[in-house]
Design a protein around this motif. Structure first.
Motif, PDB file in Angstrom:
ATOM      1  N   VAL A   1      -7.298  -4.978  -2.365  1.00  0.00           N
ATOM      2  CA  VAL A   1      -6.259  -5.968  -2.633  1.00  0.00           C
ATOM      3  C   VAL A   1      -6.689  -5.457  -4.312  1.00  0.00           C
ATOM      4  CG1 VAL A   1      -5.012  -7.725  -3.851  1.00  0.00           C
ATOM      5  CG2 VAL A   1      -6.238  -7.931  -1.286  1.00  0.00           C
ATOM      6  N   PHE A   2      -7.179  -5.595  -5.223  1.00  0.00           N
ATOM      7  CA  PHE A   2      -7.307  -4.518  -6.051  1.00  0.00           C
ATOM      8  C   PHE A   2      -6.548  -3.594  -6.338  1.00  0.00           C
ATOM      9  CE2 PHE A   2      -9.544  -1.651  -9.192  1.00  0.00           C
ATOM     10  CZ  PHE A   2      -9.115  -2.626 -10.361  1.00  0.00           C
ATOM     11  N   THR A   3      -6.765  -2.543  -5.142  1.00  0.00           N
ATOM     12  CA  THR A   3      -6.255  -1.326  -5.924  1.00  0.00           C
ATOM     13  C   THR A   3      -4.917  -1.515  -4.977  1.00  0.00           C
ATOM     14  OG1 THR A   3      -8.202  -0.631  -4.282  1.00  0.00           O
ATOM     15  CG2 THR A   3      -6.652   1.101  -3.999  1.00  0.00           C
ATOM     16  N   TYR A   4      -4.369  -2.349  -4.337  1.00  0.00           N
ATOM     17  CA  TYR A   4      -2.951  -2.339  -3.687  1.00  0.00           C
ATOM     18  C   TYR A   4      -2.685  -3.108  -5.190  1.00  0.00           C
ATOM     19  CZ  TYR A   4       1.474  -4.219  -2.302  1.00  0.00           C
ATOM     20  OH  TYR A   4       2.179  -4.456  -1.964  1.00  0.00           O
ATOM     21  N   HIS A   5      -3.201  -3.984  -6.251  1.00  0.00           N
ATOM     22  CA  HIS A   5      -2.561  -4.548  -7.338  1.00  0.00           C
ATOM     23  C   HIS A   5      -2.151  -3.077  -7.972  1.00  0.00           C
ATOM     24  CE1 HIS A   5      -2.209  -6.848 -10.926  1.00  0.00           C
ATOM     25  NE2 HIS A   5      -3.501  -6.399 -11.583  1.00  0.00           N
TER      26      HIS A   5
ATOM     27  N   MET B   1       5.608   2.951  -4.896  1.00  0.00           N
ATOM     28  CA  MET B   1       5.230   2.635  -3.791  1.00  0.00           C
ATOM     29  C   MET B   1       6.397   2.432  -2.841  1.00  0.00           C
ATOM     30  SD  MET B   1       1.675   2.750  -4.526  1.00  0.00           S
ATOM     31  CE  MET B   1       1.018   3.805  -2.626  1.00  0.00           C
ATOM     32  N   ASP B   2       7.440   1.863  -3.070  1.00  0.00           N
ATOM     33  CA  ASP B   2       8.036   1.180  -2.279  1.00  0.00           C
ATOM     34  C   ASP B   2       8.704   1.642  -1.212  1.00  0.00           C
ATOM     35  OD1 ASP B   2       7.325  -1.097  -3.168  1.00  0.00           O
ATOM     36  OD2 ASP B   2       9.399  -1.036  -4.555  1.00  0.00           O
ATOM     37  N   TRP B   3       8.573   1.292  -0.156  1.00  0.00           N
ATOM     38  CA  TRP B   3       9.542   2.200   1.440  1.00  0.00           C
ATOM     39  C   TRP B   3      10.549   1.157   1.689  1.00  0.00           C
ATOM     40  CZ3 TRP B   3       6.435   3.214   5.983  1.00  0.00           C
ATOM     41  CH2 TRP B   3       5.656   4.539   6.170  1.00  0.00           C
TER      42      TRP B   3
ATOM     43  N   LYS C   1       4.086   0.368   2.553  1.00  0.00           N
ATOM     44  CA  LYS C   1       3.353   0.803   1.326  1.00  0.00           C
ATOM     45  C   LYS C   1       1.554   0.104   1.312  1.00  0.00           C
ATOM     46  CE  LYS C   1       4.896  -2.310  -1.808  1.00  0.00           C
ATOM     47  NZ  LYS C   1       5.103  -2.830  -3.040  1.00  0.00           N
ATOM     48  N   ALA C   2       1.868  -1.113   2.414  1.00  0.00           N
ATOM     49  CA  ALA C   2       0.235  -1.356   2.409  1.00  0.00           C
ATOM     50  C   ALA C   2      -1.034   0.204   3.365  1.00  0.00           C
ATOM     51  CB  ALA C   2       0.140  -2.480   3.585  1.00  0.00           C
ATOM     52  N   PHE C   3       0.298   0.589   4.715  1.00  0.00           N
ATOM     53  CA  PHE C   3      -0.896   1.371   4.906  1.00  0.00           C
ATOM     54  C   PHE C   3      -0.855   3.171   3.818  1.00  0.00           C
ATOM     55  CE2 PHE C   3      -0.581   4.726   8.321  1.00  0.00           C
ATOM     56  CZ  PHE C   3      -1.336   4.318   8.860  1.00  0.00           C
ATOM     57  N   THR C   4       0.558   2.995   3.589  1.00  0.00           N
ATOM     58  CA  THR C   4       0.069   4.163   2.200  1.00  0.00           C
ATOM     59  C   THR C   4      -1.394   4.033   1.496  1.00  0.00           C
ATOM     60  OG1 THR C   4       2.169   4.767   2.477  1.00  0.00           O
ATOM     61  CG2 THR C   4       1.450   5.876   0.780  1.00  0.00           C
ATOM     62  N   ILE C   5      -0.909   2.841   1.051  1.00  0.00           N
ATOM     63  CA  ILE C   5      -2.809   2.184   0.214  1.00  0.00           C
ATOM     64  C   ILE C   5      -3.346   2.488   1.189  1.00  0.00           C
ATOM     65  CG2 ILE C   5      -2.766   1.068  -1.412  1.00  0.00           C
ATOM     66  CD1 ILE C   5      -0.666  -0.035  -2.111  1.00  0.00           C
TER      67      ILE C   5
ATOM     68  N   LEU D   1      -4.580   4.188   3.147  1.00  0.00           N
ATOM     69  CA  LEU D   1      -4.800   5.566   3.966  1.00  0.00           C
ATOM     70  C   LEU D   1      -5.167   6.391   2.465  1.00  0.00           C
ATOM     71  CD1 LEU D   1      -1.833   7.264   5.791  1.00  0.00           C
ATOM     72  CD2 LEU D   1      -4.266   6.577   6.537  1.00  0.00           C
ATOM     73  N   ILE D   2      -4.624   5.851   1.151  1.00  0.00           N
ATOM     74  CA  ILE D   2      -5.491   6.014   0.019  1.00  0.00           C
ATOM     75  C   ILE D   2      -7.367   5.556  -0.359  1.00  0.00           C
ATOM     76  CG2 ILE D   2      -5.326   5.768  -3.080  1.00  0.00           C
ATOM     77  CD1 ILE D   2      -2.220   5.926  -2.331  1.00  0.00           C
ATOM     78  N   LEU D   3      -7.660   4.775   0.315  1.00  0.00           N
ATOM     79  CA  LEU D   3      -8.552   4.297   0.385  1.00  0.00           C
ATOM     80  C   LEU D   3      -9.465   4.870   0.896  1.00  0.00           C
ATOM     81  CD1 LEU D   3      -7.710   0.460  -0.007  1.00  0.00           C
ATOM     82  CD2 LEU D   3      -9.269   1.259  -1.848  1.00  0.00           C
ATOM     83  N   LEU D   4      -9.237   4.929   2.391  1.00  0.00           N
ATOM     84  CA  LEU D   4     -10.061   5.713   3.629  1.00  0.00           C
ATOM     85  C   LEU D   4     -11.227   6.126   3.290  1.00  0.00           C
ATOM     86  CD1 LEU D   4      -7.587   6.787   6.338  1.00  0.00           C
ATOM     87  CD2 LEU D   4      -8.661   5.561   6.175  1.00  0.00           C
TER      88      LEU D   4
END
Length: 235
Positions: A89-93, A101-103, A157-161, A163-166
């Protein structure tokens, strides 16, 4: 060795926690919203986790635990449901604060529909594997409820983030499932999941983790709006 899982929780969250107080981020102002959301979501996942542990779907290696348990779950596992969502959630924030990053709505809806179809397909295909079946079925239901009942439009957008966190996910879950250790911290019953792993991580864990995060984000956003409304009224 008994501090291993506890240290994983600690190092997962500590950097994000420190930077929460950075004046350009100010995530600390939303700690209450996060705690409310994480505890609420954790209740459901702890029940799920406890049920699977009792059934022997997975179990924990005492060599890597401090020995405190609740509902059959190690203390470290309970902290997992706070520490991992905090970092995500911090990373998303942060990413949504500084980057566009909006779709668009249609793209998000198509993505969710596709994801639901794939999830239902795997749930049906592996109906005899309880971890696989429950994970994909609940993920499909979650995405339908969030997107088409609650009208959430940020799942893509959450899915994109996610993937970044993978890379972080691979590191944390990799250690938990045995990477770099003599034995896994978390063990899985071979008859209860597909058996396909990425490094040492069962493929189901990736979808389980995504479901955990999107529900944390949903309630975090809700409680965060409530906080802002309270602050406005106080003014």
């Amino acid at each position: 060795m008994q501090l291993t899982y506890l240290l994983i929780d600690f190092f997962t969250v500590i950097i994000c926690f420190i930077f929460s107080f950075h004046p350009k981020i100010n995530f600390h102002k939303h700690f209450r919203a996060f705690l409310l959301s994480s505890v609420l979501v954790a209740i459901v996942f702890v029940i799920w986790d406890s049920w699977f542990t009792k059934m022997g779907v997975w179990w924990f290696n005492d060599d890597y635990l401090v020995g405190i348990r609740f509902l059959g779950l190690p203390l470290e596992e309970l902290l997992f449901f706070i520490c991992i969502p905090f970092s995500c959630v911090f990373t998303y924030h942060c990413l949504t604060k500084f980057f566009p990053m909006d779709w668009d709505s249609l793209r998000d809806k198509v993505f969710v529909l596709g994801f639901v179809i794939i999830s239902v397909f795997f749930a049906i295909l592996f109906y005899d594997k309880i971890y696989t079946f429950i994970t994909f079925l609940t993920l499909a239901v979650s995405m339908i409820v969030l997107r088409f009942v609650l009208n959430v439009q940020w799942i893509g957008k959450a899915f994109t983030i996610y993937l970044i966190l993978l890379p972080g996910f691979l590191l944390v879950n990799g250690i938990l499932t045995g990477s770099g250790l003599e034995n896994p911290i978390v063990n899985y019953n071979p008859k209860d999941f597909i058996g396909f792993r990425i490094i040492t991580i069962p493929i189901e864990d990736f979808f389980y983790g995504f479901e955990l995060i999107i529900w944390n984000l949903f309630f975090y956003k809700k409680f965060k709006i409530d906080e802002l409304e309270e602050a406005y009224l106080e003014e």
